[in-house]
Design an enzyme around this catalytic site. Structure first.
Site, PDB file in Angstrom:
ATOM      1  N   LYS A  36      54.821 -25.612  -2.016  1.00 57.69           N
ATOM      2  CA  LYS A  36      54.333 -25.936  -3.359  1.00 57.69           C
ATOM      3  C   LYS A  36      53.020 -25.206  -3.567  1.00 57.69           C
ATOM      4  CE  LYS A  36      54.477 -28.203  -7.250  1.00 57.69           C
ATOM      5  NZ  LYS A  36      54.114 -26.941  -7.950  1.00 57.69           N
TER       6      LYS A  36
ATOM      7  N   LYS B 225      46.231 -29.818   1.408  1.00 63.13           N
ATOM      8  CA  LYS B 225      46.069 -30.640   0.209  1.00 63.13           C
ATOM      9  C   LYS B 225      47.290 -31.556   0.002  1.00 63.13           C
ATOM     10  CE  LYS B 225      44.439 -28.158  -3.052  1.00 63.13           C
ATOM     11  NZ  LYS B 225      44.356 -27.212  -4.192  1.00 63.13           N
TER      12      LYS B 225
ATOM     13  N   LYS C 125      51.679 -20.353  -2.070  1.00 66.05           N
ATOM     14  CA  LYS C 125      50.884 -19.781  -3.162  1.00 66.05           C
ATOM     15  C   LYS C 125      51.440 -18.413  -3.486  1.00 66.05           C
ATOM     16  CE  LYS C 125      47.244 -21.004  -5.639  1.00 66.05           C
ATOM     17  NZ  LYS C 125      46.765 -22.359  -5.980  1.00 66.05           N
TER      18      LYS C 125
ATOM     19  N   THR D   8      44.112 -31.570 -13.039  1.00 60.47           N
ATOM     20  CA  THR D   8      43.152 -31.152 -12.010  1.00 60.47           C
ATOM     21  C   THR D   8      41.761 -31.670 -12.356  1.00 60.47           C
ATOM     22  OG1 THR D   8      44.486 -29.203 -11.588  1.00 60.47           O
ATOM     23  CG2 THR D   8      42.218 -29.144 -10.787  1.00 60.47           C
TER      24      THR D   8
ATOM     25  N   ASN E 292      40.811 -24.084 -17.400  1.00 62.97           N
ATOM     26  CA  ASN E 292      41.665 -25.275 -17.410  1.00 62.97           C
ATOM     27  C   ASN E 292      41.001 -26.447 -16.662  1.00 62.97           C
ATOM     28  OD1 ASN E 292      43.634 -27.166 -16.780  1.00 62.97           O
ATOM     29  ND2 ASN E 292      45.275 -25.669 -16.690  1.00 62.97           N
TER      30      ASN E 292
ATOM     31  N   SER F 241      51.912 -32.293 -10.578  1.00 59.46           N
ATOM     32  CA  SER F 241      53.038 -31.369 -10.381  1.00 59.46           C
ATOM     33  C   SER F 241      54.162 -32.086  -9.624  1.00 59.46           C
ATOM     34  CB  SER F 241      52.609 -30.135  -9.590  1.00 59.46           C
ATOM     35  OG  SER F 241      52.057 -29.175 -10.448  1.00 59.46           O
TER      36      SER F 241
HETATM   37  P1  NAD Z   1      41.394 -20.706 -15.458  1.00 58.90           P
HETATM   38  O1  NAD Z   1      41.894 -19.318 -15.440  1.00 58.90           O
HETATM   39  O2  NAD Z   1      41.873 -21.643 -16.492  1.00 58.90           O
HETATM   40  O3  NAD Z   1      39.792 -20.701 -15.523  1.00 58.90           O
HETATM   41  C1  NAD Z   1      38.982 -19.967 -14.664  1.00 58.90           C
HETATM   42  C2  NAD Z   1      37.578 -20.003 -15.274  1.00 58.90           C
HETATM   43  O4  NAD Z   1      36.648 -19.418 -14.383  1.00 58.90           O
HETATM   44  C3  NAD Z   1      37.477 -19.219 -16.589  1.00 58.90           C
HETATM   45  O5  NAD Z   1      36.670 -19.955 -17.496  1.00 58.90           O
HETATM   46  C4  NAD Z   1      36.750 -17.938 -16.167  1.00 58.90           C
HETATM   47  O6  NAD Z   1      36.043 -17.357 -17.233  1.00 58.90           O
HETATM   48  C5  NAD Z   1      35.845 -18.500 -15.115  1.00 58.90           C
HETATM   49  N1  NAD Z   1      35.324 -17.499 -14.197  1.00 58.90           N
HETATM   50  C6  NAD Z   1      35.969 -16.468 -13.616  1.00 58.90           C
HETATM   51  N2  NAD Z   1      35.103 -15.787 -12.833  1.00 58.90           N
HETATM   52  C7  NAD Z   1      33.919 -16.436 -12.928  1.00 58.90           C
HETATM   53  C8  NAD Z   1      32.652 -16.218 -12.359  1.00 58.90           C
HETATM   54  N3  NAD Z   1      32.425 -15.208 -11.517  1.00 58.90           N
HETATM   55  N4  NAD Z   1      31.670 -17.088 -12.660  1.00 58.90           N
HETATM   56  C9  NAD Z   1      31.876 -18.119 -13.509  1.00 58.90           C
HETATM   57  N5  NAD Z   1      33.056 -18.366 -14.070  1.00 58.90           N
HETATM   58  C10 NAD Z   1      34.061 -17.526 -13.793  1.00 58.90           C
HETATM   59  O7  NAD Z   1      41.653 -21.264 -13.983  1.00 58.90           O
HETATM   60  P2  NAD Z   1      41.750 -22.774 -13.512  1.00 58.90           P
HETATM   61  O8  NAD Z   1      43.164 -23.142 -13.507  1.00 58.90           O
HETATM   62  O9  NAD Z   1      40.754 -23.596 -14.244  1.00 58.90           O
HETATM   63  O10 NAD Z   1      41.291 -22.602 -11.992  1.00 58.90           O
HETATM   64  C11 NAD Z   1      39.924 -22.620 -11.612  1.00 58.90           C
HETATM   65  C12 NAD Z   1      39.836 -22.951 -10.125  1.00 58.90           C
HETATM   66  O11 NAD Z   1      40.454 -24.224  -9.925  1.00 58.90           O
HETATM   67  C13 NAD Z   1      40.583 -21.969  -9.208  1.00 58.90           C
HETATM   68  O12 NAD Z   1      39.899 -21.882  -7.990  1.00 58.90           O
HETATM   69  C14 NAD Z   1      41.913 -22.643  -8.999  1.00 58.90           C
HETATM   70  O13 NAD Z   1      42.541 -22.219  -7.804  1.00 58.90           O
HETATM   71  C15 NAD Z   1      41.452 -24.081  -8.936  1.00 58.90           C
HETATM   72  N6  NAD Z   1      42.538 -25.026  -9.184  1.00 58.90           N
HETATM   73  C16 NAD Z   1      43.212 -25.041 -10.373  1.00 58.90           C
HETATM   74  C17 NAD Z   1      44.252 -25.946 -10.536  1.00 58.90           C
HETATM   75  C18 NAD Z   1      45.003 -26.049 -11.828  1.00 58.90           C
HETATM   76  O14 NAD Z   1      45.854 -26.944 -11.948  1.00 58.90           O
HETATM   77  N7  NAD Z   1      44.734 -25.225 -12.811  1.00 58.90           N
HETATM   78  C19 NAD Z   1      44.598 -26.825  -9.507  1.00 58.90           C
HETATM   79  C20 NAD Z   1      43.876 -26.800  -8.330  1.00 58.90           C
HETATM   80  C21 NAD Z   1      42.849 -25.895  -8.172  1.00 58.90           C
END
Ligand code: NAD
EC number: 1.4.1.4
Length: 446
Positions: free
Chosen positions: A86, A110, A122, A206, A237, A374
């Site tokens: 997953k 996790k 992944k 999340t 997100n 999920s």
């Molecule tokens: P996303 O693409 O929706 O958002 C990423 C954000 O980070 C954007 O606002 C982008 O502009 C910003 N960003 C990118 N580079 C940056 C930098 N150098 N400095 C500051 N901001 C920066 O992605 P997401 O889904 O929100 O994921 C963010 C983190 O959370 C990732 O590490 C992801 O693996 C983790 N995560 C997400 C989920 C999920 O369900 N979406 C679940 C678990 C973990």
């Protein structure tokens, strides 16, 4: 624990070139640390040092101008002892096999930590999605599924969104897989649009899950909404939702940022106004210029580096990995870090933060709300019975709070930091499942 000798300080992986100083080498150090505190079989400890399967593909995409472009893609199933793989799919210019393998490793721990019947996986594609049109992104997403279709499935490996992928892309991927299989297969991908079998509450899970962890943990340190300031790095997100939950609960969110830069307001930022702005303009950059939104508060421009060093109570990295490193950890002034991003803190930075008395609540606990809902989506897809938003959120909260309290108890019992406690908790479940298939002791006794 006996381990195979390796040159780079981390386990060598057959068939995969992992460089010294890689993300995976660093990620493995968390496992090494936790192994000192658990009485698990050597077999289980050894198996968890290596990914089960890794796939590299090339995805040909017909671009809008008629040219053909090839994009590199990856999928890693790190371990599937506790259930099908997953994990999300990331679209980013820095995606490599090393990164995907590390993310799959974290997913393994996790899922075990949350007691979900899944292993860890992944995927990712190396590209800047902002440079592709919507039609090109659709062809790329469908092409990725064409390339990895034999490697995934509702009982094999299940996809989800991650950085720069969204529900519409998950819908395309599910649709493409269903076309290949000649049957509707909603459970192969989670994070789909609700009208295509997605779950209520998945797109906020999340951030909401992270908020539940903070609500449970911060009062243990006498931190309540009225006396707690927060900075959030990454306003996508996950970061946007956690900022919104904190704002609604009365916490003062004083700084936020995205890839273009950040804003700071010591009186607290009007988060709903910023979300509204970002959804219209897709960036925070305009927030510190002379547009009408600036009238909503005294927002000052700050860099991401400044945000990480702010004098706040809580710092939430919610962007990408390797943000708090040995280069900047000694500048961190927050007292509590809640890792919403995967892998934002390096192992070397962990030691510096610990020496400063900073508590780090780790990614594999804090951001597990996404994979938890999920799982709920996968259950709903397979049963055909769909739940309302309240049921999803109640179940999410119950699971997050229960496992967080379990981790907290381990920190007290073993006198270890929260990250090590989280790995210990997950390791116990993983090894139990691995040992159920037989251990060296079992076979030697026969
Ligand atoms: P996303 O693409 O929706 O958002 C990423 C954000 O980070 C954007 O606002 C982008 O502009 C910003 N960003 C990118 N580079 C940056 C930098 N150098 N400095 C500051 N901001 C920066 O992605 P997401 O889904 O929100 O994921 C963010 C983190 O959370 C990732 O590490 C992801 O693996 C983790 N995560 C997400 C989920 C999920 O369900 N979406 C679940 C678990 C973990």
């Amino acid at each position: 624990m006996s381990g195979r000798p390796h040159a780079n300080g981390g386990p060598t992986v057959p068939g995969v070139a992992i460089m010294a100083g890689s993300l995976f080498t660093d990620a493995s150090k968390r496992l090494e640390k936790a192994l000192k505190y658990v009485a698990i079989s050597d077999d289980a400890g050894e198996r968890l040092k290596y990914p089960k399967t890794s796939l590299s593909v090339s995805i040909p995409v017909r671009m809008d101008d008629g040219s053909l472009k090839i994009f590199p893609g990856y999928r890693v199933r790190y371990d599937d002892t506790r259930g099908p793989g997953k994990g999300g799919v990331r679209y980013h210019p820095n995606v490599t096999m090393d990164e995907v393998q590390s993310l799959a490793f974290w997913m393994t721990f996790k899922c075990a930590l949350l007691n979900l019947p899944f292993g860890g996986a992944k995927g990712g594609i190396t590209l800047n999605p902002k440079e592709l049109s919507r039609a090109e992104l659709e062809r790329l997403s469908r092409g990725y599924i064409e390339a990895i279709a034999d490697f995934i499935g509702p009982d094999v490996d299940i996809l989800a969104p991650d950085v720069y992928t969204n529900e519409m892309m998950m819908g395309w991927m599910m649709d493409q897989y269903s076309i290949i299989c000649r049957k509707i297969s909603p459970a192969v991908v989670t994070g789909k649009p609700v009208t295509m079998g997605g779950s209520q509450g998945r797109n906020t899970a999340t951030g909401t899950g992270a908020f539940y962890i903070m609500q449970g943990m911060l009062p243990k340190f006498d931190q309540y909404p009225e006396n707690t300031t927060v900075a959030v790095q990454g306003f996508g997100n996950a970061g946007m939702v956690v900022a919104q939950c904190l704002y609604q609960d009365g916490y003062k969110v004083v700084a936020i940022s995205d890839s273009q830069g950040g804003i700071y307001n010591e009186q607290g930022i009007d988060i709903p106004a910023v979300i509204n702005y970002k959804q219209q303009h897709r960036t925070l950059a305009g927030m510190y210029c002379d547009q009408a939104i600036c009238d909503l508060g005294e927002n000052q421009q700050i860099s991401n580096a400044q945000l990480l060093a702010l004098d706040v109570d809580v710092l939430i990295p919610a962007a990408l990995e390797n943000q708090i490193t040995s280069d900047n950890a000694d500048q961190v002034r927050a007292r509590y870090i809640f890792e919403v991003a995967n892998g934002p803190t390096t192992t070397a930075a962990d030691d510096i933060l610990a020496s400063k008395g900073i508590y780090v609540f780790p990614d594999i606990l804090v951001n597990a709300g996404g994979v938890t809902v999920s799982y709920f989506e996968w259950v709903q897809n397979r049963s055909g019975l769909y739940w309302g938003a309240k049921e999803v959120n109640d179940r999410l909260k119950e699971k997050m709070v229960e496992e967080a309290e379990h981790v907290w108890k381990i920190t007290q019992d073993l006198e270890v930091n929260v990250r090590t406690a989280a790995y210990v908790h997950a390791l116990n479940r993983l090894s139990e499942a691995m040992d159920a298939k037989g251990t060296r002791d079992y076979y030697q006794d026969s």
